[in-house]
Design a protein around this motif. Structure first.
Motif, PDB file in Angstrom:
ATOM      1  N   GLU A  94      22.985  44.341  75.282  1.00 17.79           N
ATOM      2  CA  GLU A  94      22.088  45.094  74.402  1.00 17.79           C
ATOM      3  C   GLU A  94      21.598  44.223  73.246  1.00 17.79           C
ATOM      4  OE1 GLU A  94      19.921  48.510  73.863  1.00 17.79           O
ATOM      5  OE2 GLU A  94      21.398  48.122  75.437  1.00 17.79           O
ATOM      6  N   LYS A  95      22.478  43.451  72.656  1.00 14.89           N
ATOM      7  CA  LYS A  95      22.112  42.586  71.539  1.00 14.89           C
ATOM      8  C   LYS A  95      21.105  41.521  71.976  1.00 14.89           C
ATOM      9  CE  LYS A  95      24.100  39.457  68.094  1.00 14.89           C
ATOM     10  NZ  LYS A  95      25.370  38.841  67.584  1.00 14.89           N
ATOM     11  N   SER A  96      21.329  40.941  73.124  1.00 13.79           N
ATOM     12  CA  SER A  96      20.441  39.888  73.616  1.00 13.79           C
ATOM     13  C   SER A  96      19.044  40.416  73.919  1.00 13.79           C
ATOM     14  CB  SER A  96      21.048  39.249  74.866  1.00 13.79           C
ATOM     15  OG  SER A  96      20.206  38.242  75.379  1.00 13.79           O
ATOM     16  N   MET A  97      18.958  41.584  74.559  1.00 14.00           N
ATOM     17  CA  MET A  97      17.655  42.132  74.929  1.00 14.00           C
ATOM     18  C   MET A  97      16.850  42.562  73.704  1.00 14.00           C
ATOM     19  SD  MET A  97      18.179  44.346  78.402  1.00 14.00           S
ATOM     20  CE  MET A  97      19.235  45.536  77.581  1.00 14.00           C
ATOM     21  N   ASN A  98      17.523  43.100  72.691  1.00 18.23           N
ATOM     22  CA  ASN A  98      16.817  43.609  71.519  1.00 18.23           C
ATOM     23  C   ASN A  98      16.358  42.509  70.576  1.00 18.23           C
ATOM     24  OD1 ASN A  98      17.146  46.229  72.404  1.00 18.23           O
ATOM     25  ND2 ASN A  98      19.024  46.563  71.241  1.00 18.23           N
ATOM     26  N   LYS A  99      16.921  41.317  70.729  1.00 17.18           N
ATOM     27  CA  LYS A  99      16.632  40.227  69.806  1.00 17.18           C
ATOM     28  C   LYS A  99      15.158  39.827  69.817  1.00 17.18           C
ATOM     29  CE  LYS A  99      19.793  37.156  69.852  1.00 17.18           C
ATOM     30  NZ  LYS A  99      20.641  35.998  70.268  1.00 17.18           N
ATOM     31  N   LYS A 100      14.503  39.918  70.976  1.00 14.47           N
ATOM     32  CA  LYS A 100      13.136  39.408  71.107  1.00 14.47           C
ATOM     33  C   LYS A 100      12.073  40.498  71.142  1.00 14.47           C
ATOM     34  CE  LYS A 100      14.736  35.277  73.528  1.00 14.47           C
ATOM     35  NZ  LYS A 100      14.640  34.438  74.761  1.00 14.47           N
ATOM     36  N   LYS A 101      12.469  41.741  70.949  1.00 17.10           N
ATOM     37  CA  LYS A 101      11.500  42.835  71.021  1.00 17.10           C
ATOM     38  C   LYS A 101      10.665  42.919  69.751  1.00 17.10           C
ATOM     39  CE  LYS A 101      14.163  45.764  74.186  1.00 17.10           C
ATOM     40  NZ  LYS A 101      13.322  45.435  75.325  1.00 17.10           N
ATOM     41  N   LEU A 102       9.446  43.427  69.888  1.00 15.12           N
ATOM     42  CA  LEU A 102       8.558  43.626  68.748  1.00 15.12           C
ATOM     43  C   LEU A 102       8.725  45.016  68.141  1.00 15.12           C
ATOM     44  CD1 LEU A 102       5.238  42.004  70.073  1.00 15.12           C
ATOM     45  CD2 LEU A 102       6.896  41.022  68.477  1.00 15.12           C
ATOM     46  N   ASN A 108       6.183  30.902  64.925  1.00  5.31           N
ATOM     47  CA  ASN A 108       4.968  31.322  64.229  1.00  5.31           C
ATOM     48  C   ASN A 108       4.229  32.401  65.007  1.00  5.31           C
ATOM     49  OD1 ASN A 108       4.394  29.850  61.659  1.00  5.31           O
ATOM     50  ND2 ASN A 108       4.761  28.072  62.962  1.00  5.31           N
ATOM     51  N   THR A 109       4.159  32.218  66.316  1.00  4.86           N
ATOM     52  CA  THR A 109       3.472  33.194  67.158  1.00  4.86           C
ATOM     53  C   THR A 109       4.185  34.537  67.111  1.00  4.86           C
ATOM     54  OG1 THR A 109       2.713  31.418  68.636  1.00  4.86           O
ATOM     55  CG2 THR A 109       2.636  33.662  69.494  1.00  4.86           C
ATOM     56  N   LYS A 110       5.520  34.514  67.181  1.00  7.35           N
ATOM     57  CA  LYS A 110       6.298  35.756  67.112  1.00  7.35           C
ATOM     58  C   LYS A 110       6.031  36.481  65.801  1.00  7.35           C
ATOM     59  CE  LYS A 110       9.615  38.762  67.981  1.00  7.35           C
ATOM     60  NZ  LYS A 110      11.030  38.356  68.076  1.00  7.35           N
ATOM     61  N   ASN A 111       5.975  35.729  64.703  1.00  7.19           N
ATOM     62  CA  ASN A 111       5.702  36.355  63.412  1.00  7.19           C
ATOM     63  C   ASN A 111       4.327  37.009  63.395  1.00  7.19           C
ATOM     64  OD1 ASN A 111       8.185  35.532  62.444  1.00  7.19           O
ATOM     65  ND2 ASN A 111       7.386  33.670  61.490  1.00  7.19           N
ATOM     66  N   GLY A 112       3.337  36.329  63.993  1.00  5.07           N
ATOM     67  CA  GLY A 112       1.991  36.893  64.046  1.00  5.07           C
ATOM     68  C   GLY A 112       1.919  38.130  64.914  1.00  5.07           C
ATOM     69  N   LEU A 113       2.632  38.111  66.029  1.00  4.49           N
ATOM     70  CA  LEU A 113       2.649  39.269  66.920  1.00  4.49           C
ATOM     71  C   LEU A 113       3.326  40.467  66.250  1.00  4.49           C
ATOM     72  CD1 LEU A 113       3.521  37.683  70.399  1.00  4.49           C
ATOM     73  CD2 LEU A 113       1.288  38.437  69.564  1.00  4.49           C
ATOM     74  N   ARG A 130       5.359  50.965  73.865  1.00  5.29           N
ATOM     75  CA  ARG A 130       6.310  49.862  74.000  1.00  5.29           C
ATOM     76  C   ARG A 130       5.950  48.944  75.154  1.00  5.29           C
ATOM     77  NH1 ARG A 130      11.965  53.036  72.431  1.00  5.29           N
ATOM     78  NH2 ARG A 130      11.455  53.183  70.200  1.00  5.29           N
ATOM     79  N   ASP A 131       5.292  49.483  76.160  1.00  2.00           N
ATOM     80  CA  ASP A 131       4.836  48.613  77.242  1.00  2.00           C
ATOM     81  C   ASP A 131       3.765  47.648  76.740  1.00  2.00           C
ATOM     82  OD1 ASP A 131       5.019  47.985  80.157  1.00  2.00           O
ATOM     83  OD2 ASP A 131       2.890  48.447  80.051  1.00  2.00           O
ATOM     84  N   ILE A 132       2.878  48.131  75.878  1.00  2.00           N
ATOM     85  CA  ILE A 132       1.848  47.264  75.298  1.00  2.00           C
ATOM     86  C   ILE A 132       2.504  46.112  74.538  1.00  2.00           C
ATOM     87  CG2 ILE A 132      -0.044  47.144  73.614  1.00  2.00           C
ATOM     88  CD1 ILE A 132      -0.583  50.136  74.239  1.00  2.00           C
ATOM     89  N   LEU A 133       3.469  46.449  73.692  1.00  2.00           N
ATOM     90  CA  LEU A 133       4.132  45.423  72.890  1.00  2.00           C
ATOM     91  C   LEU A 133       4.943  44.471  73.751  1.00  2.00           C
ATOM     92  CD1 LEU A 133       5.365  47.642  69.901  1.00  2.00           C
ATOM     93  CD2 LEU A 133       3.237  46.360  70.105  1.00  2.00           C
ATOM     94  N   ASN A 134       5.645  45.017  74.733  1.00  2.00           N
ATOM     95  CA  ASN A 134       6.498  44.180  75.582  1.00  2.00           C
ATOM     96  C   ASN A 134       5.689  43.200  76.417  1.00  2.00           C
ATOM     97  OD1 ASN A 134       8.813  45.426  74.668  1.00  2.00           O
ATOM     98  ND2 ASN A 134       9.028  46.778  76.434  1.00  2.00           N
ATOM     99  N   TRP A 150       0.720  42.283  64.340  1.00  2.00           N
ATOM    100  CA  TRP A 150      -0.146  43.031  65.264  1.00  2.00           C
ATOM    101  C   TRP A 150       0.582  44.262  65.806  1.00  2.00           C
ATOM    102  CZ3 TRP A 150       1.219  43.262  70.564  1.00  2.00           C
ATOM    103  CH2 TRP A 150       0.318  43.955  71.370  1.00  2.00           C
ATOM    104  N   ALA A 151       1.880  44.126  66.048  1.00  2.00           N
ATOM    105  CA  ALA A 151       2.657  45.243  66.594  1.00  2.00           C
ATOM    106  C   ALA A 151       2.622  46.456  65.673  1.00  2.00           C
ATOM    107  CB  ALA A 151       4.103  44.804  66.845  1.00  2.00           C
TER     108      ALA A 151
END
Length: 417
Positions: free
Chosen positions: A116-124, A203-208, A307-311, A211-212
């Motif tokens: 659970e911790k690993s999967m949630n780490k990269k979500k927007l 940087n890209t993650k921060n920008g996304l 969430r599908d859009i963000l994922n 947008w999220a």
């Protein structure tokens, strides 16, 4: 009283057919959907063995304490990319020999929280307070065939196990509802000269993430209408003679409206900064979500497609970075513009279900590679002719072409925001 898990009968057959092949245990993931009343499990997939594990099958001395959490969590990360909106990894299972039956609970608990911790780490996005926070662990003893089903509250690292009901049902997802939409994105991400030490990916993650927030605050039209979030999604639908809505293979068209300008009660200041470059992520994104047909709420349907859009946007960028790293493609230092085509999405049906899974394909990838990934990650045999390439450019009707998603990096410019 614990939670109830309604499980597709095919999942039970799949678990029963897993052969330990001399190993002490086999682990895997349970996939499905949460709801306020009960959870639904429509798929299970075993953890693919490592190559070195394949070579040592004749030495079944592993204990559950030696379970490779890193390998299992990486499998969960890969599988989560292949799930459309509304589906998630609900938990983990372990099938053990009788001798190991008493050791399973601590290993399962550690594994569940690690996954659970690993999967949630990269979500927007983040789970809301109102959402179900229990995840399931399933232990099956291969000798006695006994099943032990327990849940843990993933928001509480100290939570103890609670018993849960595990009930099989045939044709569980044969008439789930689908929601589909196409989102046109044009995300501009400045790369400040003060952040040159940051990796491009960060940087890209921060920008996304910025947008999220626009997507999270957007207005979602379902079949052209704004519906009250607490209403039943199927409200107003025709009913059969038995009183159940006629929902087989029913699909809803969703459109997203995002706010372009700040309202008068929001104040902002403009700043100008020297940037080392920018990243532009743009194109048309095909999104899809699925939801159970047992009195689904509008808010649950909107949340699933949102969430599908963000994922799907975040996953494609991550896959691109992995591909660049894997193929050791250097950054173009002297070039003003660097362009990459992001992978496009393909959907694959699940046998006996209206739900489809997904994957991502670069232009030079063969369909056989998609098939092999489904076998490895989901233990699912698929037919190449069943692949639905959602974002393939239409060469017959140019006026209806959807621009394929692109990742464009521009160097050396001054930006304002």
């Amino acid at each position: 009283m614990g939670r109830t898990y309604i499980v597709e009968e095919a999942v039970g057959q799949y678990l029963a057919n897993i052969d330990l092949q001399g190993k002490a245990f086999v682990s895997g993931l349970l996939i499905g959907q949460c709801s306020s009343q009960k959870d639904y499990v429509i798929l299970a997939t075993r953890t693919p063995p490592k190559e070195e594990q394949n070579e040592s099958l004749k030495h079944p001395k592993d204990k559950l304490d030696n379970l490779d959490e890193e390998w299992v969590t990486e499998h969960a990360n890969q599988v989560s990319r292949m799930l459309p909106g509304g589906l998630l990894v609900l938990g983990v299972f372990i099938i053990t020999t009788l001798e190991l039956a008493n050791d399973f609970q601590n290993a399962l608990r550690r594994l569940l929280f690690a996954v659970e911790k690993s999967m949630n780490k990269k979500k927007l996005w983040s789970f809301t307070e109102e959402e179900v926070s229990e995840r399931v662990t399933l232990h099956i003893c291969s000798s006695t065939k006994k099943i032990f089903c327990r849940t843990y509250d993933i928001r509480d690292p100290k939570s103890s196990a609670r018993p849960a009901d595990w009930k099989y049902q045939n044709g569980l997802s044969t008439s789930w509802l689908s929601l589909e939409c196409t989102v046109h994105i044009n995300i501009h991400i400045p790369l400040s000269t003060t952040a040159v030490s940051y990796a491009l990916e960060k940087n890209t993650k921060n920008g996304l993430t910025h947008w999220a927030k626009q997507i999270e605050n957007g207005v979602f039209l379902i079949n052209g209408q704004v519906k009250d979030e607490d209403c039943d999604l199927l409200q107003g639908q025709k009913k059969s003679s038995r009183g159940n809505p006629q929902v087989t293979c029913q699909s809803f068209d969703v459109r997203v409206l995002t706010q372009l300008l700040l309202t008068s009660d929001h104040r902002s200041t403009a700043t100008v900064q020297i940037c080392s470059g920018s990243v532009n992520v743009k194109g048309a994104v095909k999104c899809r979500a699925y939801i159970h047909n047992s009195k689904p709420k509008v808010k649950d349907a909107v949340q699933a497609i949102k969430r599908d859009i963000l994922n799907t946007v975040a996953d494609r960028c991550e896959i691109l970075f992995e591909d660049l790293l894997l193929n050791e493609i250097p950054e173009k230092k002297d070039s003003e513009k660097e362009l990459h085509i992001l992978p496009h999405r393909v959907f694959v049906p699940i046998s006996g279900s209206t739900v489809m899974l997904c994957d991502y394909k670069f232009g030079d990838e063969a369909a056989e590679e998609i098939r092999d990934r489904f076998i490895e990650m989901l233990d699912q045999m698929i037919h190449i002719e069943d692949l639905e390439i959602a974002e393939e450019i239409n060469t017959v009707l140019p006026t209806h072409q959807q621009p394929r998603m692109k990742f464009e990096r521009v160097s050396n410019f001054e930006c304002s925001h």
